[in-house]
Design an enzyme around this catalytic site. Structure first.
Site, PDB file in Angstrom:
ATOM      1  N   ASP A  53      45.853  45.354  76.163  1.00  0.00           N
ATOM      2  CA  ASP A  53      44.466  44.894  76.139  1.00  0.00           C
ATOM      3  C   ASP A  53      43.532  46.029  75.719  1.00  0.00           C
ATOM      4  OD1 ASP A  53      42.236  43.384  76.470  1.00  0.00           O
ATOM      5  OD2 ASP A  53      42.449  43.079  78.626  1.00  0.00           O
ATOM      6  N   ASP A  54      42.745  45.772  74.695  1.00  0.00           N
ATOM      7  CA  ASP A  54      41.706  46.725  74.257  1.00  0.00           C
ATOM      8  C   ASP A  54      42.259  48.047  73.708  1.00  0.00           C
ATOM      9  OD1 ASP A  54      39.914  44.857  75.184  1.00  0.00           O
ATOM     10  OD2 ASP A  54      38.844  46.189  76.549  1.00  0.00           O
ATOM     11  N   CYS A  93      38.752  39.697  73.661  1.00  0.00           N
ATOM     12  CA  CYS A  93      40.010  39.278  74.287  1.00  0.00           C
ATOM     13  C   CYS A  93      40.407  37.814  74.127  1.00  0.00           C
ATOM     14  CB  CYS A  93      39.959  39.588  75.773  1.00  0.00           C
ATOM     15  SG  CYS A  93      39.360  41.231  76.211  1.00  0.00           S
ATOM     16  N   HIS A 161      43.618  34.817  80.676  1.00  0.00           N
ATOM     17  CA  HIS A 161      42.237  34.771  80.168  1.00  0.00           C
ATOM     18  C   HIS A 161      41.876  33.485  79.424  1.00  0.00           C
ATOM     19  CE1 HIS A 161      38.734  37.500  78.581  1.00  0.00           C
ATOM     20  NE2 HIS A 161      38.394  36.782  79.635  1.00  0.00           N
ATOM     21  N   ASP A 300      44.949  43.294  71.448  1.00  0.00           N
ATOM     22  CA  ASP A 300      44.134  42.084  71.198  1.00  0.00           C
ATOM     23  C   ASP A 300      42.799  42.347  70.523  1.00  0.00           C
ATOM     24  OD1 ASP A 300      42.922  43.265  73.424  1.00  0.00           O
ATOM     25  OD2 ASP A 300      42.436  41.331  74.328  1.00  0.00           O
ATOM     26  N   ASN A 301      42.359  43.603  70.547  1.00  0.00           N
ATOM     27  CA  ASN A 301      41.115  43.964  69.834  1.00  0.00           C
ATOM     28  C   ASN A 301      41.030  45.478  69.806  1.00  0.00           C
ATOM     29  OD1 ASN A 301      39.936  42.713  72.799  1.00  0.00           O
ATOM     30  ND2 ASN A 301      39.469  44.859  72.363  1.00  0.00           N
TER      31      ASN A 301
END
Ligand SMILES: [Ca+2]
Length: 493
Positions: A53-54, A93, A161, A300-301
């Site tokens: 994540d991130d 996300c 999420h 994801d980003n």
């Protein structure tokens, strides 16, 4: 065919009836009820999808970080093919996850952003953005549902999420196991016990979430060693809050930063994640599963500005500039991906669904639209199909549609108030066009010699700008992408 009919037809296939809709390519499609069936089923490779994540494009050693230490991830990357132009479908996300799991662009499912699309001060928003959907429609056939007829047991271990079970969580969306996944986009109480996570009973005091998710992944692999499994491992790390083990924080406090990367807590979170990846690889070796397990690594980003640096990319999480959407990515497939190989063809989140279908030997669910393309033929440069596929991928267009506001001041953003205002982007070859819906402004960049997106060529090369803009407009029509046009009456900048 809707999801219910699809699952019904799969159940029929399981009983030995009409196999066509489930496209079971070979016998032994249902998980092992006996050891003989287990041996047949094991011919299908296991799939592990490590989804951080991130994590920014340069947040790992194999992408050039000199500050963060990721020896396990780097070793794994070195045994596979690294994709240097891999993209998330969105700069944040939930939409990236919705696209990945459905294989569909945002306008098909309406998950465009996280929570509301009206973020930031109303008086600074010129348009009424398109309303956001916060759950993935349970009628959509997810990857887990699509490969189930081939005998895959699947688990989602970590952040979801996209809504809660029983309907919208991992179980509702076809996973057999859900550990820790619900509507939350980050650990609400932090990374140490107590987690306050309704899908994850607390472990002993002091337990660290990243370690716990790794423990759960190891258990799942052990339990399913005799049948094909799909382990979707969306770590909560390295999203905020920045909570890490003190001894690792201390280690990085003593280390000099590099290239704008210098946050000891964030580095410690990355190292814990890397240790988890190492433990999973050891488990595969121990069980003799390494050769029959395909590992994907993706984020994801982009990295968050202020915490990490995405240099030389412009911007970070929340932006349609490269820093917000370009991701570290590799695939390790023993016997297929040559160690140390790389691929610069642009790939994007929606490509994983068809890729995993091809790996599992499963056809596309009837009636389910897939917007991406399988990357399997790209994984082996010696493959006879490689040249054709590579050339196709280099020439195709990929799109981003973000009709929402994301507040926040961040370096690299177009204006001081928002990381992103409603907009869209398209990439074709080396060129990338960004459109802003408030004022119709266009930015054209040539990523080949301007990866930092500093030189807007929209007026210098009007024919290229028009070509990409027309492609974007045609695509919007094709996928029914809504563009915000209603003015916000509160607007008073
Ligand atoms: Ca994220």
């Amino acid at each position: 065919m809707n999801r219910r009919d699809f699952l019904k037809s799969c159940a029929a296939a399981a009983k030995g009836f009409a196999l066509s809709n489930c496209a079971v390519a070979a016998a032994g499609c249902i998980s092992s009820g006996s050891s003989a069936q287990g041996r047949i089923a094991q011919k299908r490779p296991n799939i592990i999808f490590i989804y951080i994540d991130d994590m920014g494009w340069r947040d790992v050693g194999f992408m050039g970080s000199q500050y963060y230490e990721t020896p396990n991830i780097d070793r794994l990357a070195g045994q596979g093919m690294v994709f240097t132009n891999a993209y998330a479908n969105a700069p944040n996300c939930a939409p990236s996850r919705a696209c990945l799991l459905s294989g569909q662009y945002g306008p098909r499912h309406g998950v465009y952003t996280v929570n509301t699309s009206s973020r930031g001060p109303s008086k600074l928003r010129k348009l009424i953005p398109i309303a956001n959907t916060t759950v993935l429609d349970s009628n959509i056939i997810t990857i887990a549902e699509a490969i189930k007829p081939a005998g895959y047991v699947s688990a989602s271990i970590g952040k979801w999420h996209l809504g809660n079970d029983p309907q919208f969580g991992p179980i509702g969306q076809g996973f057999d196991v859900n550990i820790g996944g619900y509507s939350a986009g980050h650990p609400v109480k932090g990374y140490f016990v107590p987690y306050n996570n309704p899908e994850l009973p607390d472990g002993p005091p002091g337990e660290y979430l990243t370690d716990r998710l790794t423990d759960e992944a190891l258990k799942f692999i052990q339990t399913n060693k005799d049948n094909p499994f799909f382990l979707y491992l969306p770590h909560y790390a390295v999203h905020t809050p920045l909570h890490a083990k003190q001894e690792l924080i201390n280690k990085y406090k003593k280390k000099a930063g590099s290239n704008g990367q210098n946050n000891p807590k964030y580095a410690a979170m990355i190292e814990s994640t890397d240790q988890g990846v190492g433990r999973i690889m050891e488990k595969l070796d121990e069980l003799g599963l390494t050769d029959n397990t395909i590992v994907f690594f993706f984020s994801d980003n982009g990295g968050v500005k202020g915490i990490t640096s995405n240099q030389p990319l412009r911007g970070g999480k929340g932006m349609l500039y490269e820093g917000g959407i370009r991701e570290p990515m590799f695939v390790r497939w023993p016997g297929r991906t040559a160690p140390g190989s790389t691929c610069d063809a642009p790939v994007i989140g929606i490509d994983f669904y068809p890729t995993i279908l091809e790996i599992a030997g499963v056809k596309k669910p009837k009636g389910h639209i897939l917007d991406g393309q399988s990357i399997v033929a790209l994984l082996n440069k010696g493959n006879s199909k490689f040249d054709i596929q590579y050339s196709k991928f280099k020439k195709r267009t990929i799109f981003w549609h973000f009709p929402a506001y994301l507040q926040g001041k961040a370096e690299g953003a177009r204006d001081p108030h928002f990381r992103t205002r409603p907009g869209a982007a398209v990439r074709l070859g080396h060129f990338k066009l960004i459109e802003y819906f408030e004022d119709g402004a266009l930015e054209l960049y040539n990523l080949k010699n301007d990866i930092s997106e500093q030189n807007n060529l929209a007026e210098t090369i009007p024919e290229k700008t028009a070509e990409l803009h027309n492609l974007m407009i045609a695509w919007r029509k094709k996928v029914n992408a809504p563009v915000p046009t209603k003015l916000n009456l509160d607007y008073n900048p």
